[in-house]
Scaffold this motif. Structure first.
Motif, PDB file in Angstrom:
ATOM      1  N   GLY A  96      34.538  13.646  35.996  1.00  0.00           N
ATOM      2  CA  GLY A  96      34.723  12.222  36.473  1.00  0.00           C
ATOM      3  C   GLY A  96      34.562  12.452  38.032  1.00  0.00           C
ATOM      4  O   GLY A  96      34.800  11.325  38.744  1.00  0.00           O
ATOM      5  N   ALA A  97      34.337  13.628  38.376  1.00  0.00           N
ATOM      6  CA  ALA A  97      34.153  13.497  40.221  1.00  0.00           C
ATOM      7  C   ALA A  97      32.667  12.985  40.573  1.00  0.00           C
ATOM      8  O   ALA A  97      32.679  12.417  41.677  1.00  0.00           O
ATOM      9  CB  ALA A  97      34.430  14.587  40.672  1.00  0.00           C
ATOM     10  N   LEU A  98      31.718  13.027  39.660  1.00  0.00           N
ATOM     11  CA  LEU A  98      30.478  12.609  39.908  1.00  0.00           C
ATOM     12  C   LEU A  98      29.966  11.510  38.803  1.00  0.00           C
ATOM     13  O   LEU A  98      30.307  11.957  37.486  1.00  0.00           O
ATOM     14  CB  LEU A  98      29.558  13.769  40.229  1.00  0.00           C
ATOM     15  N   PRO A  99      29.257  10.484  38.855  1.00  0.00           N
ATOM     16  CA  PRO A  99      28.825   9.933  37.769  1.00  0.00           C
ATOM     17  C   PRO A  99      27.574  10.492  37.064  1.00  0.00           C
ATOM     18  O   PRO A  99      27.662  10.555  35.765  1.00  0.00           O
ATOM     19  CB  PRO A  99      28.372   8.652  38.305  1.00  0.00           C
ATOM     20  N   CYS A 100      26.933  11.175  37.702  1.00  0.00           N
ATOM     21  CA  CYS A 100      25.581  11.850  37.100  1.00  0.00           C
ATOM     22  C   CYS A 100      25.196  13.087  37.932  1.00  0.00           C
ATOM     23  O   CYS A 100      25.316  13.063  39.068  1.00  0.00           O
ATOM     24  CB  CYS A 100      24.341  10.649  36.625  1.00  0.00           C
ATOM     25  N   ALA A 101      24.368  13.567  37.245  1.00  0.00           N
ATOM     26  CA  ALA A 101      23.500  15.008  37.742  1.00  0.00           C
ATOM     27  C   ALA A 101      22.519  15.285  37.202  1.00  0.00           C
ATOM     28  O   ALA A 101      22.533  15.267  36.064  1.00  0.00           O
ATOM     29  CB  ALA A 101      24.601  16.066  38.114  1.00  0.00           C
ATOM     30  N   ILE A 102      21.520  16.133  37.968  1.00  0.00           N
ATOM     31  CA  ILE A 102      20.445  16.830  37.385  1.00  0.00           C
ATOM     32  C   ILE A 102      20.724  18.076  37.291  1.00  0.00           C
ATOM     33  O   ILE A 102      20.943  18.835  38.502  1.00  0.00           O
ATOM     34  CB  ILE A 102      19.124  16.384  37.996  1.00  0.00           C
ATOM     35  N   VAL A 103      20.871  18.810  36.036  1.00  0.00           N
ATOM     36  CA  VAL A 103      21.411  20.175  36.034  1.00  0.00           C
ATOM     37  C   VAL A 103      20.366  20.928  34.970  1.00  0.00           C
ATOM     38  O   VAL A 103      19.803  20.092  34.066  1.00  0.00           O
ATOM     39  CB  VAL A 103      22.770  20.269  35.694  1.00  0.00           C
ATOM     40  N   SER A 104      20.751  22.098  34.990  1.00  0.00           N
ATOM     41  CA  SER A 104      19.955  22.911  33.945  1.00  0.00           C
ATOM     42  C   SER A 104      20.627  22.799  32.514  1.00  0.00           C
ATOM     43  O   SER A 104      21.892  22.913  32.512  1.00  0.00           O
ATOM     44  CB  SER A 104      20.022  24.395  34.240  1.00  0.00           C
ATOM     45  N   SER A 105      20.135  22.692  31.404  1.00  0.00           N
ATOM     46  CA  SER A 105      20.633  22.476  30.147  1.00  0.00           C
ATOM     47  C   SER A 105      21.675  23.488  29.774  1.00  0.00           C
ATOM     48  O   SER A 105      22.694  23.467  29.151  1.00  0.00           O
ATOM     49  CB  SER A 105      19.715  22.237  29.151  1.00  0.00           C
ATOM     50  N   SER A 106      21.422  24.634  30.336  1.00  0.00           N
ATOM     51  CA  SER A 106      22.169  25.974  29.867  1.00  0.00           C
ATOM     52  C   SER A 106      23.740  25.756  30.613  1.00  0.00           C
ATOM     53  O   SER A 106      24.662  26.217  29.837  1.00  0.00           O
ATOM     54  CB  SER A 106      21.627  27.284  30.304  1.00  0.00           C
ATOM     55  N   SER A 107      23.886  24.917  31.627  1.00  0.00           N
ATOM     56  CA  SER A 107      24.944  24.879  32.316  1.00  0.00           C
ATOM     57  C   SER A 107      26.033  23.828  31.448  1.00  0.00           C
ATOM     58  O   SER A 107      27.290  23.762  31.761  1.00  0.00           O
ATOM     59  CB  SER A 107      24.949  24.065  33.565  1.00  0.00           C
ATOM     60  N   LEU A 108      25.667  23.281  30.348  1.00  0.00           N
ATOM     61  CA  LEU A 108      26.346  22.243  29.394  1.00  0.00           C
ATOM     62  C   LEU A 108      26.851  23.001  28.218  1.00  0.00           C
ATOM     63  O   LEU A 108      27.616  22.668  27.459  1.00  0.00           O
ATOM     64  CB  LEU A 108      25.329  21.153  28.907  1.00  0.00           C
ATOM     65  N   ALA A 109      26.512  24.450  28.134  1.00  0.00           N
ATOM     66  CA  ALA A 109      26.916  25.285  26.723  1.00  0.00           C
ATOM     67  C   ALA A 109      28.556  25.457  26.658  1.00  0.00           C
ATOM     68  O   ALA A 109      29.058  25.483  27.880  1.00  0.00           O
ATOM     69  CB  ALA A 109      26.294  26.672  26.979  1.00  0.00           C
ATOM     70  N   GLY A 110      28.905  24.793  25.679  1.00  0.00           N
ATOM     71  CA  GLY A 110      30.591  24.904  25.513  1.00  0.00           C
ATOM     72  C   GLY A 110      31.226  23.884  26.137  1.00  0.00           C
ATOM     73  O   GLY A 110      32.428  23.573  25.900  1.00  0.00           O
ATOM     74  N   MET A 111      30.338  22.859  26.920  1.00  0.00           N
ATOM     75  CA  MET A 111      31.286  21.627  27.429  1.00  0.00           C
ATOM     76  C   MET A 111      31.385  20.595  26.490  1.00  0.00           C
ATOM     77  O   MET A 111      30.644  20.279  25.596  1.00  0.00           O
ATOM     78  CB  MET A 111      30.400  21.242  28.665  1.00  0.00           C
ATOM     79  N   GLU A 112      32.668  20.039  26.606  1.00  0.00           N
ATOM     80  CA  GLU A 112      32.627  18.781  25.833  1.00  0.00           C
ATOM     81  C   GLU A 112      32.061  17.630  26.387  1.00  0.00           C
ATOM     82  O   GLU A 112      32.413  17.144  27.297  1.00  0.00           O
ATOM     83  CB  GLU A 112      34.333  18.461  25.895  1.00  0.00           C
TER      84      GLU A 112
END
Length: 373
Positions: free
Chosen positions: A240-256
């Motif tokens: 909740g520190a940033l509303p949005c971001a452009i990131v690599s999909s792999s950075s979302l692995a295991g994320m809720e």
């Protein structure tokens, strides 16, 4: 004499145990050892791969040697070991595989494959080793992640629409609205969709598309709506520190991802295509291994059957290299598959000098943007 006989009995018993241990560690049907597979620990892909190898080794229908996985704690440790000896199969990014191929370090096993994996012509045309000596499992793609507690939108129609929303949000809250995990990747994607090439040469980059993009991001940095750090960006959105971001999909692995939206990255208004950039991860078949190519091909053929490839890609938040949508179970993996299917995936450059230029661009661009505040 009794002592000698007793000692002889112990030695014979030890020899029997050692022999049993040897054959237990080898293929019980042939005693010819194992196909070796090296990888780096610490990812969902590695964990899922080890699970798949266990299934393969215990399968009654296995036609080749069993596979032995050796994992390393880092890329550096693996590279050090690779200088001394080579595995039969290396799990790696396409950048390493293409480099190995250019130095004739890979082996073509297409003749041994009964059913080669089916890849998009747009991907196979990127390098001749794909489908022959390098077999992608999945693609790490850029995505837009949105925290819907801070932003009700689930996607944006264009980059300009995102930046307009960002400016309004920051004017109201005095907080940044969006970030990214790499500026050179962001420029590369946007330039690609505008039909242009991004060279990452900070001093000599030119052209209308590059200048327009630079000015768009410079305005966002100036008004404070763009977060200029690139570390842990996805986590900041999740927290909740940033509303949005452009990131690599792999950075979302295991994320809720409850309360989060994931979508394709919005393109510039002048975009001429929906192409995307990505990093492929997969199996590279080396020419330094000790096992026959038919044993290696038997495992790779098995792996790319019955949705196993898609399931491994899903575990690491990669878009499956094969379009096996029935094997995908999660919302994120289905989103990634849809992005890959509607796009031509352009694999990132593997030349070491270009990679170095990208890193330099990231540092210098971020510094320039911070100085605008």
């Amino acid at each position: 004499m009794r002592i000698f006989r007793g000692l002889l009995a112990v030695l014979i018993a030890a020899g029997i145990i050692a022999g049993a241990a040897f054959f237990a560690s080898s293929d019980s049907s042939t005693g010819r050892g194992t196909v070796t597979l090296w990888c780096v620990d610490g990812s969902g892909l590695t964990d899922k791969l080890k699970e798949a190898v266990g299934d393969y080794n215990s399968s009654p229908n296995r036609t080749g040697l069993p596979v032995e996985v050796r994992s390393f704690e880092s890329e550096e440790k693996l590279a050090e070991a690779f200088e001394i000896s080579s595995p039969d199969i290396l799990l790696c990014a396409h950048t390493r595989a293409f480099s190995l191929s250019s130095r004739e370090k890979l082996t073509d096993i297409s003749a041994e494959l009964l059913s080669a994996p089916r890849y998009s012509p747009a991907v196979t045309g990127r390098n001749p080793c794909i489908g022959r000596s390098f077999f992608p499992i999945g693609f790490d793609l850029p995505v837009l992640i949105i925290n819907n507690t801070l932003c009700e939108k689930t996607s944006f129609d264009s980059l300009e629409a995102l930046l307009t929303e960002a400016s309004a949000y920051t004017a109201e809250t005095d907080d940044p609205f969006f970030g990214c995990d790499g500026f050179s990747k962001l420029f590369s994607l946007m330039m690609l969709r505008s039909g242009k090439t991004f060279s990452a040469d900070f001093e000599n980059e030119s052209g209308k598309q590059y200048i327009d993009l630079y000015n768009l991001f410079a305005r966002a940095a100036f008004d404070g709506s763009m977060y200029t750090e690139t570390e842990n960006t996805a986590q900041y959105v999740s927290a909740g520190a940033l509303p949005c971001a452009i990131v690599s999909s792999s950075s979302l692995a295991g994320m809720e991802l409850d309360g989060m939206s994931v979508s394709d990255v919005p393109a510039p208004a002048d975009a001429v295509n929906a192409d995307t950039v990505g990093t492929a991860l997969g199996f590279a078949v080396t020419n330094g291994g000790s096992r026959s190519t038919s044993d290696i091909a038997a495992f790779i053929s098995w792996f790319f059957e019955e949705g196993r490839c898609a399931q491994c890609a899903e575990s690491s938040a990669l878009a499956s290299a094969e379009t096996v949508s029935d094997a995908l179970t999660g919302t994120l993996s289905k989103t990634l598959s849809a992005i890959a299917e509607k796009s031509t995936v352009s694999l990132t450059e593997y030349d070491p000098e270009y990679v170095s230029e990208r890193e330099s661009f990231d540092e210098r661009f971020a510094s320039a943007m911070r100085n605008l505040r």
